[in-house]
Scaffold this motif. Structure first.
Motif, PDB file in Angstrom:
ATOM      1  N   GLU A  21       0.869  -1.133  -0.037  1.00 48.72           N
ATOM      2  CA  GLU A  21       0.112   0.081  -0.011  1.00 48.72           C
ATOM      3  C   GLU A  21       0.823   1.126   0.054  1.00 48.72           C
ATOM      4  N   ILE A  22       0.355   2.345  -0.822  1.00 47.12           N
ATOM      5  CA  ILE A  22       0.616   3.506  -0.577  1.00 47.12           C
ATOM      6  C   ILE A  22      -0.133   4.729   0.054  1.00 47.12           C
ATOM      7  N   HIS A  23       0.094   5.057   1.264  1.00 45.98           N
ATOM      8  CA  HIS A  23      -0.600   6.117   1.847  1.00 45.98           C
ATOM      9  C   HIS A  23      -0.005   7.579   1.875  1.00 45.98           C
ATOM     10  N   ALA A  24      -0.740   8.358   1.737  1.00 45.70           N
ATOM     11  CA  ALA A  24      -0.479   9.932   1.627  1.00 45.70           C
ATOM     12  C   ALA A  24      -0.970  10.478   2.854  1.00 45.70           C
ATOM     13  N   ILE A  25      -0.168  11.289   3.328  1.00 45.68           N
ATOM     14  CA  ILE A  25      -0.416  12.363   4.599  1.00 45.68           C
ATOM     15  C   ILE A  25      -0.302  13.773   4.135  1.00 45.68           C
ATOM     16  N   MET A  26      -1.360  14.485   4.402  1.00 43.73           N
ATOM     17  CA  MET A  26      -1.523  15.781   3.976  1.00 43.73           C
ATOM     18  C   MET A  26      -1.827  16.776   5.325  1.00 43.73           C
ATOM     19  N   GLY A  27      -1.470  17.547   5.606  1.00 46.75           N
ATOM     20  CA  GLY A  27      -1.918  18.533   6.678  1.00 46.75           C
ATOM     21  C   GLY A  27      -1.051  19.957   6.536  1.00 46.75           C
ATOM     22  N   PRO A  28      -1.671  20.837   7.347  1.00 47.51           N
ATOM     23  CA  PRO A  28      -1.110  22.243   7.393  1.00 47.51           C
ATOM     24  C   PRO A  28       0.202  22.296   8.071  1.00 47.51           C
ATOM     25  N   ASN A  29       1.063  23.305   7.733  1.00 51.57           N
ATOM     26  CA  ASN A  29       2.253  23.180   8.516  1.00 51.57           C
ATOM     27  C   ASN A  29       2.091  23.116   9.897  1.00 51.57           C
ATOM     28  N   GLY A  30       3.146  22.473  10.722  1.00 48.29           N
ATOM     29  CA  GLY A  30       3.349  22.424  12.137  1.00 48.29           C
ATOM     30  C   GLY A  30       2.645  21.574  12.566  1.00 48.29           C
ATOM     31  N   THR A  31       1.653  20.757  12.062  1.00 49.67           N
ATOM     32  CA  THR A  31       0.754  19.907  12.597  1.00 49.67           C
ATOM     33  C   THR A  31       1.229  18.484  13.041  1.00 49.67           C
ATOM     34  N   GLY A  32       2.761  18.204  12.893  1.00 57.25           N
ATOM     35  CA  GLY A  32       3.079  17.078  13.457  1.00 57.25           C
ATOM     36  C   GLY A  32       3.462  16.172  12.492  1.00 57.25           C
ATOM     37  N   LYS A  33       3.502  16.223  11.066  1.00 57.01           N
ATOM     38  CA  LYS A  33       3.821  15.285  10.096  1.00 57.01           C
ATOM     39  C   LYS A  33       5.254  14.688  10.288  1.00 57.01           C
ATOM     40  N   SER A  34       6.151  15.670  10.365  1.00 56.93           N
ATOM     41  CA  SER A  34       7.606  15.471  10.364  1.00 56.93           C
ATOM     42  C   SER A  34       7.844  14.670  11.938  1.00 56.93           C
ATOM     43  N   THR A  35       7.185  15.180  12.996  1.00 53.84           N
ATOM     44  CA  THR A  35       7.100  14.657  14.251  1.00 53.84           C
ATOM     45  C   THR A  35       6.877  13.385  14.202  1.00 53.84           C
ATOM     46  N   LEU A  36       5.859  12.905  13.401  1.00 52.22           N
ATOM     47  CA  LEU A  36       5.398  11.601  13.178  1.00 52.22           C
ATOM     48  C   LEU A  36       6.509  10.848  12.666  1.00 52.22           C
ATOM     49  N   SER A  37       7.238  11.091  11.685  1.00 52.27           N
ATOM     50  CA  SER A  37       8.359  10.113  11.072  1.00 52.27           C
ATOM     51  C   SER A  37       9.395  10.288  11.931  1.00 52.27           C
ATOM     52  N   ALA A  38       9.549  11.438  12.741  1.00 60.71           N
ATOM     53  CA  ALA A  38      10.845  11.224  13.582  1.00 60.71           C
ATOM     54  C   ALA A  38      10.461  10.142  14.709  1.00 60.71           C
ATOM     55  N   ALA A  39       9.132  10.111  15.097  1.00 61.71           N
ATOM     56  CA  ALA A  39       8.939   9.268  16.310  1.00 61.71           C
ATOM     57  C   ALA A  39       9.125   7.800  15.847  1.00 61.71           C
ATOM     58  N   ILE A  40       8.571   7.654  14.752  1.00 66.33           N
ATOM     59  CA  ILE A  40       8.588   6.323  13.881  1.00 66.33           C
ATOM     60  C   ILE A  40       9.997   5.716  13.853  1.00 66.33           C
ATOM     61  N   MET A  41      11.070   6.673  13.437  1.00 65.07           N
ATOM     62  CA  MET A  41      12.436   6.125  13.271  1.00 65.07           C
ATOM     63  C   MET A  41      13.106   6.210  14.543  1.00 65.07           C
ATOM     64  N   GLY A  42      12.532   6.833  15.656  1.00 61.10           N
ATOM     65  CA  GLY A  42      13.213   6.746  16.940  1.00 61.10           C
ATOM     66  C   GLY A  42      14.333   7.964  17.231  1.00 61.10           C
ATOM     67  N   ASN A  43      14.016   9.077  16.719  1.00 66.22           N
ATOM     68  CA  ASN A  43      14.602  10.436  16.939  1.00 66.22           C
ATOM     69  C   ASN A  43      14.607  10.764  18.478  1.00 66.22           C
ATOM     70  N   PRO A  44      15.769  10.732  19.127  1.00 65.50           N
ATOM     71  CA  PRO A  44      15.615  11.016  20.760  1.00 65.50           C
ATOM     72  C   PRO A  44      15.181  12.111  21.294  1.00 65.50           C
ATOM     73  N   ASN A  45      15.017  13.072  20.338  1.00 66.19           N
ATOM     74  CA  ASN A  45      14.440  14.347  20.978  1.00 66.19           C
ATOM     75  C   ASN A  45      12.746  14.383  20.833  1.00 66.19           C
ATOM     76  N   TYR A  46      12.195  13.355  20.306  1.00 66.71           N
ATOM     77  CA  TYR A  46      10.871  12.997  20.464  1.00 66.71           C
ATOM     78  C   TYR A  46      10.483  12.141  21.425  1.00 66.71           C
ATOM     79  N   GLU A  47       9.762  12.513  22.360  1.00 61.76           N
ATOM     80  CA  GLU A  47       9.290  11.748  23.561  1.00 61.76           C
ATOM     81  C   GLU A  47       7.943  11.146  23.238  1.00 61.76           C
ATOM     82  N   VAL A  48       7.966   9.727  23.297  1.00 57.78           N
ATOM     83  CA  VAL A  48       6.645   9.065  23.013  1.00 57.78           C
ATOM     84  C   VAL A  48       6.048   8.925  24.685  1.00 57.78           C
ATOM     85  N   THR A  49       4.737   9.800  24.758  1.00 57.51           N
ATOM     86  CA  THR A  49       4.480   9.716  25.769  1.00 57.51           C
ATOM     87  C   THR A  49       3.224   8.605  26.456  1.00 57.51           C
ATOM     88  N   GLN A  50       2.671   8.133  25.146  1.00 59.12           N
ATOM     89  CA  GLN A  50       1.491   7.275  25.118  1.00 59.12           C
ATOM     90  C   GLN A  50       1.420   6.596  23.659  1.00 59.12           C
TER      91      GLN A  50
END
Ligand code: ATP
Ligand code: MG
Length: 256
Positions: A30-59
């Protein structure tokens, strides 16, 4: 078939909650697209999936075929088949593009099945030709001095060399000229198949004319607020986020 599941994901940066419960399931094929306004958290989602330590998963959870991704180190995530083309790819002076890719490929392979130099170069030549990339780019330091568009094209080269199960492509189309956009789309379409799934973050319908997504998600204020088929991206292009949020009864202020 592989599955990447994101369940009720909450992510904070410096104690500020950015993702407020993201749910999304991506399957290979499957190919999914995510669209959303600036600053909505799209890159944050990618960083969290890859394990960037600056992004804290709280739940919440991220599961790869049922395995807890959040417990894996970054390199382990890559070895298990996750790949991220970053919105702003980093420059790594001192390491050539080719060296980087060969090391990354071999890190994923078992000891008895490492790719030798000849095999590697053959594959590299083939993929670079497909992406219309000049040979000398393989011997340059990774992303150093690459133009914006060259960096994006190089991310797709890495994708094709590494053959991950899941690729998150964060604004892979930003700053690309029309020909480069087509080349990038060609690379992604070449990867399409039963063993590959992708999450494409984009602002524009244009890329989706070349890579038809199976599913389109709209993300606003840290959540996926609407999911649909490829037509949803066209609707968004016509109505904008204001129109869609009004229908959904979500508060959304357009920047002026
Ligand atoms: N390292 C950081 N430190 C402080 N705030 C951050 C950091 N990273 C992200 N943020 C904030 O988190 C929010 C979400 O950012 P993110 O990069 O995920 O947005 P985005 O949806 O990818 O936006 P864009 O479409 O502009 O790329 C923004 O308000 C941003 O300022
Ligand atoms: Mg972003």
């Amino acid at each position: 078939m592989s599955t990447l599941e994101i369940k009720n994901l909450h992510v904070s940066i410096e104690d500020k909650e950015i993702l407020k419960g993201v749910n999304l399931t991506l399957k290979t094929g499957e190919i999914h697209a995510i669209m959303g306004p600036n600053g909505t958290g799209k890159s944050t989602l990618s960083a969290a999936i890859m394990g960037n330590p600056n992004y804290e998963v709280t739940q919440g959870e991220i599961l790869l075929d049922g395995e807890n991704v959040l417990e894996m180190e970054v390199d382990e995530r890559a070895r298990k088949g996750l790949f991220l083309a970053m919105q702003y790819p980093s420059e790594i002076p001192g390491v050539t593009n080719a060296e980087f890719m060969r090391a990354a490929i071999n890190a994923k392979r078992p000891e008895e099945d490492k790719l030798n130099v000849m095999q590697f170069l053959k594959k590299l030549d083939q993929k670079m030709a497909l992406l219309n990339m000049p040979e000398e780019m393989a011997e340059r330091y990774l992303n150093e001095g690459f133009s914006g568009g060259e960096k994006k094209r190089n991310e797709i080269l890495q994708l094709m060399m590494l053959e991950p199960s899941f690729a998150i492509l964060d604004e892979i189309d930003s700053g690309l000229d029309i020909d480069a956009l087509k080349v990038v789309a060609k690379g992604v379409n070449e990867m399409r198949g039963d063993n590959f799934g992708s999450l494409i973050i984009t602002h524009y319908q244009r890329l989706l004319n070349y890579i038809t997504p199976d599913v389109v998600h709209i993300m606003m204020d840290g959540r996926v607020v609407l999911t649909g088929d490829a037509d949803l991206a066209k609707r968004l292009e016509a109505e904008g986020y204001a129109g869609i949020s009004e229908e959904l009864g979500i508060e959304y202020k357009e920047e002026v």
